[in-house]
Design a protein around this motif. Structure first.
Motif, PDB file in Angstrom:
ATOM      1  N   ASN A   5       0.791  -1.100   0.069  1.00  0.00           N
ATOM      2  CA  ASN A   5      -0.051  -0.152   0.095  1.00  0.00           C
ATOM      3  C   ASN A   5       0.929   1.375   0.064  1.00  0.00           C
ATOM      4  N   THR A   6       1.537   1.288  -1.112  1.00  0.00           N
ATOM      5  CA  THR A   6       2.404   2.518  -1.167  1.00  0.00           C
ATOM      6  C   THR A   6       1.587   3.729  -2.213  1.00  0.00           C
ATOM      7  N   PRO A   7       1.855   5.014  -2.039  1.00  0.00           N
ATOM      8  CA  PRO A   7       1.202   5.866  -2.914  1.00  0.00           C
ATOM      9  C   PRO A   7       1.691   5.756  -4.380  1.00  0.00           C
ATOM     10  N   GLN A   8       2.899   5.399  -4.619  1.00  0.00           N
ATOM     11  CA  GLN A   8       3.289   5.188  -5.792  1.00  0.00           C
ATOM     12  C   GLN A   8       2.728   4.018  -6.466  1.00  0.00           C
ATOM     13  N   LEU A   9       2.876   2.632  -5.717  1.00  0.00           N
ATOM     14  CA  LEU A   9       1.806   1.429  -6.328  1.00  0.00           C
ATOM     15  C   LEU A   9       0.554   1.812  -6.860  1.00  0.00           C
ATOM     16  N   ASN A  10      -0.121   2.508  -5.710  1.00  0.00           N
ATOM     17  CA  ASN A  10      -1.467   2.897  -5.926  1.00  0.00           C
ATOM     18  C   ASN A  10      -1.552   3.756  -7.131  1.00  0.00           C
ATOM     19  N   ALA A  11      -0.791   4.563  -7.462  1.00  0.00           N
ATOM     20  CA  ALA A  11      -1.046   5.476  -8.589  1.00  0.00           C
ATOM     21  C   ALA A  11      -0.463   4.890  -9.763  1.00  0.00           C
ATOM     22  N   VAL A  12       0.490   3.756  -9.549  1.00  0.00           N
ATOM     23  CA  VAL A  12       0.876   3.103 -10.969  1.00  0.00           C
ATOM     24  C   VAL A  12      -0.559   2.293 -11.186  1.00  0.00           C
ATOM     25  N   PHE A  13      -0.939   1.502 -10.357  1.00  0.00           N
ATOM     26  CA  PHE A  13      -2.322   0.669 -10.872  1.00  0.00           C
ATOM     27  C   PHE A  13      -3.470   1.544 -11.156  1.00  0.00           C
ATOM     28  N   HIS A  14      -3.675   2.781 -10.521  1.00  0.00           N
ATOM     29  CA  HIS A  14      -4.664   3.719 -11.042  1.00  0.00           C
ATOM     30  C   HIS A  14      -4.439   4.087 -12.561  1.00  0.00           C
ATOM     31  N   ALA A  15      -3.263   4.483 -13.010  1.00  0.00           N
ATOM     32  CA  ALA A  15      -2.728   4.781 -14.238  1.00  0.00           C
ATOM     33  C   ALA A  15      -2.863   3.721 -15.267  1.00  0.00           C
ATOM     34  N   LEU A  16      -2.506   2.404 -14.825  1.00  0.00           N
ATOM     35  CA  LEU A  16      -2.727   1.398 -15.751  1.00  0.00           C
ATOM     36  C   LEU A  16      -4.169   0.854 -15.869  1.00  0.00           C
ATOM     37  N   GLY A  17      -5.276   1.225 -15.168  1.00  0.00           N
ATOM     38  CA  GLY A  17      -6.325   1.153 -14.965  1.00  0.00           C
ATOM     39  C   GLY A  17      -7.182   1.650 -16.287  1.00  0.00           C
ATOM     40  N   ASP A  18      -6.743   2.380 -16.917  1.00  0.00           N
ATOM     41  CA  ASP A  18      -7.147   3.075 -18.180  1.00  0.00           C
ATOM     42  C   ASP A  18      -6.775   2.548 -19.370  1.00  0.00           C
ATOM     43  N   ALA A  19      -7.507   2.118 -20.264  1.00  0.00           N
ATOM     44  CA  ALA A  19      -7.047   1.580 -21.615  1.00  0.00           C
ATOM     45  C   ALA A  19      -6.466   2.681 -22.429  1.00  0.00           C
ATOM     46  N   ARG A  21      -4.522   5.053 -21.443  1.00  0.00           N
ATOM     47  CA  ARG A  21      -3.137   5.260 -20.793  1.00  0.00           C
ATOM     48  C   ARG A  21      -2.153   4.032 -21.111  1.00  0.00           C
ATOM     49  N   ARG A  22      -2.833   2.926 -21.034  1.00  0.00           N
ATOM     50  CA  ARG A  22      -1.971   1.830 -21.274  1.00  0.00           C
ATOM     51  C   ARG A  22      -1.570   1.579 -22.891  1.00  0.00           C
ATOM     52  N   ARG A  23      -2.453   2.108 -23.573  1.00  0.00           N
ATOM     53  CA  ARG A  23      -1.895   2.332 -24.893  1.00  0.00           C
ATOM     54  C   ARG A  23      -0.881   3.393 -25.167  1.00  0.00           C
ATOM     55  N   MET A  24      -1.071   4.427 -24.631  1.00  0.00           N
ATOM     56  CA  MET A  24       0.065   5.423 -24.691  1.00  0.00           C
ATOM     57  C   MET A  24       1.529   4.773 -23.983  1.00  0.00           C
ATOM     58  N   LEU A  25       1.343   4.047 -23.006  1.00  0.00           N
ATOM     59  CA  LEU A  25       2.525   3.397 -22.470  1.00  0.00           C
ATOM     60  C   LEU A  25       3.039   2.392 -23.530  1.00  0.00           C
ATOM     61  N   HIS A  26       2.248   1.796 -24.107  1.00  0.00           N
ATOM     62  CA  HIS A  26       2.717   0.689 -25.156  1.00  0.00           C
ATOM     63  C   HIS A  26       3.405   1.463 -26.426  1.00  0.00           C
ATOM     64  N   GLU A  27       2.776   2.641 -26.648  1.00  0.00           N
ATOM     65  CA  GLU A  27       3.806   3.368 -27.813  1.00  0.00           C
ATOM     66  C   GLU A  27       4.822   3.903 -27.297  1.00  0.00           C
ATOM     67  N   LEU A  28       4.919   4.562 -25.887  1.00  0.00           N
ATOM     68  CA  LEU A  28       6.375   4.874 -25.513  1.00  0.00           C
ATOM     69  C   LEU A  28       7.336   3.841 -25.414  1.00  0.00           C
ATOM     70  N   ALA A  29       6.774   2.773 -25.345  1.00  0.00           N
ATOM     71  CA  ALA A  29       8.042   1.344 -25.402  1.00  0.00           C
ATOM     72  C   ALA A  29       8.619   1.389 -26.617  1.00  0.00           C
ATOM     73  N   ASP A  30       8.253   1.882 -27.571  1.00  0.00           N
ATOM     74  CA  ASP A  30       9.160   2.237 -28.960  1.00  0.00           C
ATOM     75  C   ASP A  30       9.866   3.195 -28.830  1.00  0.00           C
ATOM     76  N   GLY A  31       9.674   4.235 -27.895  1.00  0.00           N
ATOM     77  CA  GLY A  31      10.698   5.436 -28.058  1.00  0.00           C
ATOM     78  C   GLY A  31       9.586   6.647 -27.640  1.00  0.00           C
ATOM     79  N   GLU A  32      10.460   7.706 -27.786  1.00  0.00           N
ATOM     80  CA  GLU A  32      10.019   9.074 -27.397  1.00  0.00           C
ATOM     81  C   GLU A  32       8.573   9.386 -28.311  1.00  0.00           C
ATOM     82  N   ARG A  33       7.754   9.998 -27.714  1.00  0.00           N
ATOM     83  CA  ARG A  33       6.619  10.512 -28.337  1.00  0.00           C
ATOM     84  C   ARG A  33       6.120  11.984 -27.732  1.00  0.00           C
ATOM     85  N   THR A  34       5.613  12.862 -28.781  1.00  0.00           N
ATOM     86  CA  THR A  34       5.009  14.025 -28.216  1.00  0.00           C
ATOM     87  C   THR A  34       3.668  13.722 -27.824  1.00  0.00           C
TER      88      THR A  34
END
Length: 128
Positions: A5-19, A21-34
């Motif tokens: 129950n850390t604030p960062q882990l809570n924030a991570v799962f909150h962020a990952l809870g949205d499709a 944001r997950r797609r944005m992270l997927h795009e960023l895995a390939d490199g920088e994006r604006t």
């Protein structure tokens, strides 16, 4: 061990809870994006995209850098490693359960008679 129950882990799962944001992270895995590039695949405004980026940034999942008037985002994998470590405990749980199920199915298969008991007709298929 990862704290549950850390604030960062809570924030991570909150962020990952949205499709989105997950797609944005997927795009960023390939490199920088604006931010504009991250918003492009979605029917959302730049303001909405910026809110998603802010949630990812608050969770520590991305880093945003301002280059002139352009906001460039890059992936920060550290918090994902913490989330993965937390989830791996459940991976072990399900692996153990599936191993038990596999053992039971093999045991059942090896003890299943291929012929019908005496007095019943057998068509040779091994099926009842």
């Amino acid at each position: 061990m990862v704290e549950l129950n850390t604030p960062q882990l809570n924030a991570v799962f909150h962020a990952l809870g949205d499709a989105t944001r997950r797609r944005m992270l997927h795009e960023l895995a390939d490199g920088e994006r604006t931010v504009s590039q991250l918003a492009e695949p979605f029917a959302i405004s730049l303001a909405a995209a910026s809110k998603h980026v802010k949630a990812l940034e608050n969770a520590g999942l991305i880093r945003r850098e301002v280059r002139w008037r352009t906001h460039v985002c890059s992936l920060e994998p550290g918090p994902l490693a913490s989330a993965h470590q937390w989830l791996s405990a459940y991976e072990r749980f399900w692996t153990e359960r599936l191993d038990v199920l596999e053992g039971l199915l093999r045991q059942e298969k090896s003890s299943t008679p291929l012929t019908k008991p005496e007095g019943e007709e057998n068509d040779g298929t091994g099926k009842p």
